[in-house]
Structure formats: C-alpha cells, structure tokens
Design a protein around this motif. Structure first.
Motif, PDB file in Angstrom:
ATOM      1  N   GLU A 115      27.352 -60.809  21.449  1.00  0.00           N
ATOM      2  CA  GLU A 115      26.648 -59.539  21.545  1.00  0.00           C
ATOM      3  C   GLU A 115      27.443 -58.481  22.305  1.00  0.00           C
ATOM      4  O   GLU A 115      27.189 -57.285  22.173  1.00  0.00           O
ATOM      5  CB  GLU A 115      25.289 -59.776  22.221  1.00  0.00           C
ATOM      6  N   THR A 130      19.185 -68.024  21.929  1.00  0.00           N
ATOM      7  CA  THR A 130      19.725 -66.790  21.355  1.00  0.00           C
ATOM      8  C   THR A 130      19.024 -65.558  21.934  1.00  0.00           C
ATOM      9  O   THR A 130      19.662 -64.534  22.175  1.00  0.00           O
ATOM     10  CB  THR A 130      19.630 -66.777  19.815  1.00  0.00           C
ATOM     11  N   THR A 143      21.878 -67.091  14.576  1.00  0.00           N
ATOM     12  CA  THR A 143      20.626 -67.796  14.875  1.00  0.00           C
ATOM     13  C   THR A 143      20.201 -68.662  13.690  1.00  0.00           C
ATOM     14  O   THR A 143      19.778 -69.808  13.886  1.00  0.00           O
ATOM     15  CB  THR A 143      19.513 -66.786  15.246  1.00  0.00           C
ATOM     16  N   VAL A 175      25.638 -66.368  21.587  1.00  0.00           N
ATOM     17  CA  VAL A 175      25.037 -65.050  21.369  1.00  0.00           C
ATOM     18  C   VAL A 175      25.366 -64.090  22.510  1.00  0.00           C
ATOM     19  O   VAL A 175      25.646 -62.915  22.269  1.00  0.00           O
ATOM     20  CB  VAL A 175      23.520 -65.163  21.122  1.00  0.00           C
ATOM     21  N   SER A 208      23.527 -71.958  21.958  1.00  0.00           N
ATOM     22  CA  SER A 208      22.942 -70.727  21.416  1.00  0.00           C
ATOM     23  C   SER A 208      23.039 -69.582  22.415  1.00  0.00           C
ATOM     24  O   SER A 208      23.399 -68.460  22.055  1.00  0.00           O
ATOM     25  CB  SER A 208      21.479 -70.970  21.042  1.00  0.00           C
ATOM     26  N   THR A 255      24.335 -61.737  15.270  1.00  0.00           N
ATOM     27  CA  THR A 255      23.496 -62.624  16.080  1.00  0.00           C
ATOM     28  C   THR A 255      22.321 -63.178  15.288  1.00  0.00           C
ATOM     29  O   THR A 255      21.895 -64.305  15.537  1.00  0.00           O
ATOM     30  CB  THR A 255      23.006 -61.902  17.351  1.00  0.00           C
ATOM     31  N   HIS A 275      14.590 -63.266  16.003  1.00  0.00           N
ATOM     32  CA  HIS A 275      15.221 -64.572  16.113  1.00  0.00           C
ATOM     33  C   HIS A 275      14.262 -65.716  15.772  1.00  0.00           C
ATOM     34  O   HIS A 275      14.700 -66.761  15.296  1.00  0.00           O
ATOM     35  CB  HIS A 275      15.834 -64.745  17.499  1.00  0.00           C
TER      36      HIS A 275
END
Length: 190
Positions: free
Chosen positions: A15, A140, A123, A11, A7, A119, A49
C-alpha cells in the motif's frame, strides 16, 4: 496466525505509495478531519476486503488444489511485477463532491479506488491461498490501516523520507517468494 501476518505485511508494504494512500493524503488536505477520514478508510476497506476474501474463499473451494496452486502462484508472481509499477491517483477519485462530508466521501472514494487495485487482488489471492479467510481479511485490513492512517496525519512528511521504490521492491520480492513457494507446493496449504 501465518495467514494474518503474511496478509498484514504484504498489504502494508504494498500500500505504500499506492493510489489509495495518495487519496488519503488528498482527503486529509481537503477536509482536515483526520478521524472521520480514518473511519471512512476503515469502513471502505473492511467491506471491500471482506468481499474480496469471500471471493478468494469461493475460488479455493471451486477449483481443485492443483489448478488453484498454479493460479495463485502465477497471481503472486504477477502481483510482484505489478508492485514495481508506480501508481498515480485518478483525477475523478480526488474530485468527489463534498456533499457527503469527510466520512462519506472517504468511504465512497476509497471503496471505488480499491476496486481492482493491487491490495484487493492480493486479498483475493491470499484468501484463496490460506484457509482462514477471516484472518486474511483482518490482516489485509490492518495492513491498509497501518499504511494509510499515518498518511492521513503526516502526509507529505512521510513521502519525503521513505523511498517508495525500496518499499515497492521489498513488497515485490515478498510476492515473488510467495509465488515461487506456492508453485513449488512448499508447505501444507493444498
């Protein structure tokens, strides 16, 4: 630990160059209060998240393992393709009124910018894929912070030195590998 590390990595890479990273740069330039902006990013991300993780956990319980495996595998493959499409910041996100200050504006704009973003979707998919939703949300969230905190403090200097196309390609490859492994039922996840 695998859920956390996957994770985090997915991410953090995903990102890079994302619209929320661009938003972080704009907020930093607008308010010049980096710690308030970082705190706002953290609050918005953890709430967003956590909700996405809860949805992913619910999806995992609501669907049977075979159907879930196909949905998650296809979702990861779709995320791989989506990673290759460059993000642009929405004008509305960048022009929020200053009435809430640096922290409040960051929380509101970041939370809204993350709704339906790569993202957030990642998640949900990761939380459905891995049984430890808390590890997914922590991973995340930390991935978001690793990508956005430097953007707040260094902004344009990072963007000039890092190839976003390469970063997005690596993230797309990771999503594609996760998708294929999920579809092939490699591992004891289902």
């Amino acid at each position: 630990m695998e859920a956390f590390l996957v994770s985090l990595g997915v991410v953090a890479l995903g990102e890079m160059g994302d619209k929320t990273q661009l938003l972080a740069i704009i907020l930093a330039a607008t308010f010049r209060k980096p710690w308030q902006i970082v705190a706002g990013i953290f609050v918005a991300t953890i709430v967003n998240h956590a909700v996405a993780g809860a949805v992913g956990g619910w999806v995992a319980q609501a669907l049977g393992p075979d159907l879930l495996r196909w949905i998650i595998g296809i979702s990861f493959l779709a995320m791989a393709v989506w990673m290759l499409i460059p993000d642009k910041i929405d004008d509305d996100s960048a022009t929020t009124k200053r009435a809430y200050g640096a922290f409040g504006t960051t929380v509101v704009t970041f939370f809204l910018a993350e709704m339906g973003d790569k993202t957030q979707i990642a998640t949900v998919a990761l939380a459905a894929r891995y049984p430890d939703v808390v590890q997914v949300v922590l991973g995340t969230t930390l991935g978001m912070m690793l990508a956005n905190v430097p953007a707040v403090f260094l902004g344009d200097k990072i963007a000039q030195k890092v190839s976003m196309k390469l970063v997005h390609s690596v993230a797309a490859a990771i999503f594609a590998i996760l998708g294929v492994l999920t579809l092939l039922n490699v591992g004891n996840f289902f």
